[in-house]
Design a protein around this motif. Structure first.
Motif, short mmCIF file in Angstrom:
data_model
loop_
_atom_site.label_atom_id
_atom_site.label_comp_id
_atom_site.label_asym_id
_atom_site.label_seq_id
_atom_site.Cartn_x
_atom_site.Cartn_y
_atom_site.Cartn_z
N ARG A 37 31.96 1.21 14.81
CA ARG A 37 30.95 1.16 13.74
C ARG A 37 29.70 0.42 14.23
NH1 ARG A 37 29.35 -2.74 10.41
NH2 ARG A 37 31.02 -4.17 11.00
N GLN A 41 26.20 2.22 15.37
CA GLN A 41 25.03 1.96 14.52
C GLN A 41 23.90 1.35 15.34
OE1 GLN A 41 26.19 -0.18 10.97
NE2 GLN A 41 27.51 1.46 10.30
N GLU A 46 18.58 2.26 18.10
CA GLU A 46 17.70 2.36 19.27
C GLU A 46 16.99 3.72 19.27
OE1 GLU A 46 17.15 -0.07 21.37
OE2 GLU A 46 18.85 -1.42 21.15
N GLY A 49 14.79 4.14 16.26
CA GLY A 49 13.71 3.17 16.47
C GLY A 49 12.60 3.67 17.38
N GLU A 76 13.95 2.37 24.99
CA GLU A 76 14.81 2.42 23.79
C GLU A 76 15.79 3.59 23.89
OE1 GLU A 76 14.46 -0.20 22.39
OE2 GLU A 76 12.37 -0.76 22.09
N SER A 109 19.50 0.60 11.80
CA SER A 109 18.83 -0.60 11.27
C SER A 109 17.79 -0.27 10.19
CB SER A 109 18.17 -1.37 12.41
OG SER A 109 17.60 -2.55 11.88
N ASP A 130 11.40 -6.51 18.02
CA ASP A 130 12.13 -6.77 19.27
C ASP A 130 12.52 -8.24 19.36
OD1 ASP A 130 12.16 -4.26 21.25
OD2 ASP A 130 10.37 -4.19 20.01
N GLN A 137 20.83 -10.03 20.00
CA GLN A 137 21.50 -9.46 21.17
C GLN A 137 21.83 -10.48 22.25
OE1 GLN A 137 19.66 -5.06 20.25
NE2 GLN A 137 18.96 -6.13 22.04
N LEU A 140 25.07 -11.27 21.44
CA LEU A 140 26.02 -10.19 21.75
C LEU A 140 26.32 -10.05 23.25
CD1 LEU A 140 24.86 -7.43 19.22
CD2 LEU A 140 26.95 -8.79 19.10
N PRO A 207 30.50 -8.66 4.27
CA PRO A 207 31.95 -8.38 4.28
C PRO A 207 32.59 -8.33 5.67
CG PRO A 207 30.68 -6.44 3.61
CD PRO A 207 29.72 -7.58 3.66
N ASN A 208 31.83 -7.98 6.70
CA ASN A 208 32.45 -7.82 8.03
C ASN A 208 32.45 -9.09 8.87
OD1 ASN A 208 32.80 -4.81 7.93
ND2 ASN A 208 30.59 -4.91 7.65
N1 FAQ Z 1 20.29 -2.39 8.62
O1 FAQ Z 1 29.01 -7.29 6.89
P1 FAQ Z 1 27.65 -7.14 7.49
C1 FAQ Z 1 16.93 -2.44 17.95
C2 FAQ Z 1 25.04 -3.18 6.98
S1 FAQ Z 1 17.59 -3.76 17.14
C3 FAQ Z 1 21.20 -1.49 8.19
O2 FAQ Z 1 26.87 -8.37 7.75
P2 FAQ Z 1 27.93 -6.63 10.32
C4 FAQ Z 1 15.93 -2.69 19.07
C5 FAQ Z 1 26.27 -3.30 7.89
O3 FAQ Z 1 26.26 -2.29 8.88
C6 FAQ Z 1 18.37 -3.15 15.66
N2 FAQ Z 1 22.45 -1.84 7.81
O4 FAQ Z 1 27.76 -6.22 8.79
C7 FAQ Z 1 14.70 -1.87 18.92
C8 FAQ Z 1 27.38 -3.21 6.88
O5 FAQ Z 1 27.55 -1.85 6.49
P3 FAQ Z 1 28.83 -0.96 6.97
C9 FAQ Z 1 19.81 -2.79 15.85
C10 FAQ Z 1 22.75 -3.15 7.89
O6 FAQ Z 1 28.06 -5.38 11.10
C11 FAQ Z 1 13.49 -2.48 18.65
C12 FAQ Z 1 26.80 -3.90 5.65
O7 FAQ Z 1 25.39 -3.88 5.81
N3 FAQ Z 1 20.59 -3.90 16.20
O8 FAQ Z 1 17.29 -1.38 17.59
C13 FAQ Z 1 21.87 -4.12 8.35
O9 FAQ Z 1 28.97 -7.68 10.48
C14 FAQ Z 1 12.32 -1.72 18.51
C15 FAQ Z 1 27.30 -5.33 5.52
O10 FAQ Z 1 26.77 -6.18 6.55
C16 FAQ Z 1 21.92 -3.94 15.97
O11 FAQ Z 1 22.49 -3.02 15.41
C17 FAQ Z 1 20.58 -3.70 8.73
N4 FAQ Z 1 19.64 -4.55 9.15
O12 FAQ Z 1 26.52 -7.32 10.70
C18 FAQ Z 1 14.73 -0.49 19.07
C19 FAQ Z 1 22.65 -5.15 16.47
N5 FAQ Z 1 22.49 -5.32 8.31
O13 FAQ Z 1 28.64 -0.73 8.45
C20 FAQ Z 1 13.54 0.28 18.92
C21 FAQ Z 1 24.15 -4.99 16.42
C22 FAQ Z 1 23.72 -5.11 7.83
O14 FAQ Z 1 30.05 -1.81 6.71
C23 FAQ Z 1 12.34 -0.37 18.65
N6 FAQ Z 1 24.66 -5.12 15.09
N7 FAQ Z 1 23.87 -3.81 7.57
O15 FAQ Z 1 28.72 0.28 6.17
C24 FAQ Z 1 24.98 -6.31 14.54
O16 FAQ Z 1 24.81 -7.37 15.13
C25 FAQ Z 1 25.59 -6.28 13.17
O17 FAQ Z 1 26.08 -4.99 12.91
C26 FAQ Z 1 24.60 -6.71 12.02
C27 FAQ Z 1 25.32 -6.58 10.67
C28 FAQ Z 1 24.17 -8.16 12.23
C29 FAQ Z 1 23.36 -5.81 12.00
#
Ligand code: FAQ
Length: 321
Positions: A37, A41, A46, A49, A76, A109, A130, A137, A140, A207-208
Motif C-alpha cells: 500500500r 502509493q 512520484e 507528481g 521523478e 499524495s 520536495d 524520506q 524512510l 489509523p496505520n
Molecule cells: N495524501 O494512517 P495514515 C513525492 C492516507 S513525495 C494522500 O497516517 P500512513 C516527491 C493514507 O494513505 C509524496 N493520502 O497513513 C515529489 C491512509 O489511507 P489508506 C509521496 C494520504 O500510510 C515531489 C490514510 O490517509 N510520499 O512524491 C496522505 O501510515 C515533487 C490514513 O493515514 C510518500 O508517499 C497524503 N498526503 O502515513 C514528486 C511517502 N497522508 O492508504 C514529484 C511514503 C495520508 O489507508 C514532485 N508514505 N494519507 O487508504 C508515507 O510515509 C505514509 O504513507 C504517509 C501516510 C506519511 C504519507
C-alpha cells in the motif's frame, strides 16, 4: 496457530534488532500489505507528481531553467520506477498497482491535486513539496524493508537537488521586482498549507501509524515529521524575506519548536477522497498516457518473449540471426 505466533514474535524481534527484511524472508501478511500500500502509493505520487511541473517545461523563463526542470521531472519518473520495482518484490505486479491507481482504489499524495498557476509555483513546489518529501524520506531510509530503504537513499540525494532548484527560483523572484516578489509570496501562500498536510493526518487520527511504527516501517510519526519540517522551513522563508501565511505561527521557547495554526483537515480529507481541485484532471492525464503507451508495453513484451524463446533454443537463434 502456535507456530504463526512464534514466527510473528521472531519477525518482531528481527526488526527490533534493526535487521532489514528482504523479499524472500518470512513476513506477516499485514506487513506485506502495508508495504505494498505505502510503496505503491509513494510510486504513484512520484508519477502523478510529474504532471503539475511538466505543465511549465515549455514555459520556463530561460534555457537553464528549462533544462533543470526537465531533469527534475525525469528524476521523478525514475523514482516511480525504483518504487514500483521495490513494491513488486512483495509479489504484486506493476499492472495491478497501476490498475489500482487508475480505478481510484489506490491513493497518491494529496499535494499533486493542486494547480501550478505561475512560474513561481515551480519554486514553491521544489522548495516546499520536495522539502516535505525529504523530511519524510530521510526517515524512510531507515525503514525495515530492505528494497524500500535502499531505494530511498538514492531518491533522497536527488530530492535535495530538487529542493535547492525550487529554493533558488524563490530566492531569485524574492530579490526581483515588486511584482516578482509578490508572485513568490502568492505561490508560498497557496502551497504552504497543502505541503504541511502532506505528512498525513494528525497522530491521533492516523489509523496505520501504530502498527507501522511497531514494524519499523515508519520511524517517526506524522506530527513529529510535520513539526521538523515547519521548524526548518520558517527560517528559509525568513532568509529570502517571504512570510509564512499563518498568523498563529510563533516560536515557543519552552518546547523549542514553532507553534502553528489549525490545519484544515476537512480540506485534506476532501482532497484524498477525490474532491480536490485537480483530482479528475490528474487521473484523466494518467489514463490517457496509459492508453497511449499500450503499444510500447505490447512491443516490449513481444520483444522479451522473442529473446527468451531464442535463449531456450540457441540453434534457432543462430538461424534467425
Ligand atoms: N495524501 O494512517 P495514515 C513525492 C492516507 S513525495 C494522500 O497516517 P500512513 C516527491 C493514507 O494513505 C509524496 N493520502 O497513513 C515529489 C491512509 O489511507 P489508506 C509521496 C494520504 O500510510 C515531489 C490514510 O490517509 N510520499 O512524491 C496522505 O501510515 C515533487 C490514513 O493515514 C510518500 O508517499 C497524503 N498526503 O502515513 C514528486 C511517502 N497522508 O492508504 C514529484 C511514503 C495520508 O489507508 C514532485 N508514505 N494519507 O487508504 C508515507 O510515509 C505514509 O504513507 C504517509 C501516510 C506519511 C504519507
Amino acid at each position: 496457530m502456535g507456530e504463526t505466533h512464534s514466527l510473528e514474535d521472531r519477525f518482531q524481534a528481527f526488526v527490533e534488532a534493526e535487521n532489514k527484511v528482504e523479499p524472500k524472508h518470512w513476513m506477516p501478511d499485514g506487513y506485506r500489505k502495508t508495504l505494498v500500500r505505502q510503496i505503491s502509493q509513494h510510486a504513484h505520487s512520484e508519477v502523478v507528481g510529474m504532471l503539475p511541473e511538466a505543465n511549465w517545461i515549455t514555459r520556463a523563463p530561460s534555457l537553464r531553467a528549462k533544462l533543470i526542470l526537465l531533469a527534475k521531472v525525469q528524476d521523478e519518473a525514475g523514482h516511480g520506477l525504483y518504487l514500483y520495482s521495490a513494491a513488486e518484490t512483495l509479489g504484486t505486479s506493476r499492472d495491478q498497482m497501476i490498475d489500482d491507481l487508475l480505478s481510484g482504489k489506490a491513493k497518491y499524495s494529496s499535494i499533486f491535486n493542486y494547480p501550478t498557476l505561475t512560474w513561481a509555483d515551480m519554486g514553491a513546489v521544489g522548495w516546499l513539496v520536495d522539502g516535505a518529501a525529504i523530511a519524510n524520506q530521510v526517515m524512510l531510509c531507515r525503514t525495515s524493508y530492505g528494497p524500500y530503504s535502499r531505494a530511498m537513499v538514492r531518491i533522497c540525494k536527488e530530492e535535495s537537488f530538487h529542493q535547492r532548484q525550487g529554493y533558488e527560483i524563490m530566492m531569485t523572484l524574492a530579490k526581483g521586482s515588486p511584482e516578482q516578489k509578490a508572485m513568490a509570496q502568492d505561490a508560498l501562500n497557496r502551497w504552504w498549507w497543502p505541503s504541511v498536510m502532506m505528512f498525513g493526518p494528525s497522530d491521533d487520527n492516523s489509523p496505520n501509524s501504530t502498527q507501522s511504527m511497531k514494524w519499523r516501517i515508519k520511524r517517526k510519526s506524522n506530527d513529529e515529521l510535520r513539526q521538523e519540517y515547519i521548524d526548518k522551513t520558517v527560517a528559509q522563508a525568513e532568509f529570502i524575506g517571504l512570510s509564512i501565511p499563518d498568523p498563529e505561527l510563533k516560536w515557543n521557547e519552552e518546547t523549542g519548536h514553532y507553534d502553528f495554526g489549525e490545519i484544515d483537515w476537512t480540506e485534506f480529507f476532501q482532497v484524498i477522497a477525490g474532491n480536490g481541485p485537480c483530482n479528475s484532471e490528474r487521473l484523466a492525464a494518467r489514463q490517457k498516457a496509459h492508453n497511449e503507451g499500450a503499444w510500447v508495453r505490447d512491443a516490449a513484451t513481444a520483444y522479451a518473449a522473442k529473446q527468451s524463446a531464442r535463449q531456450s533454443n540457441p540453434s534457432k537463434q543462430t538461424h534467425a540471426a
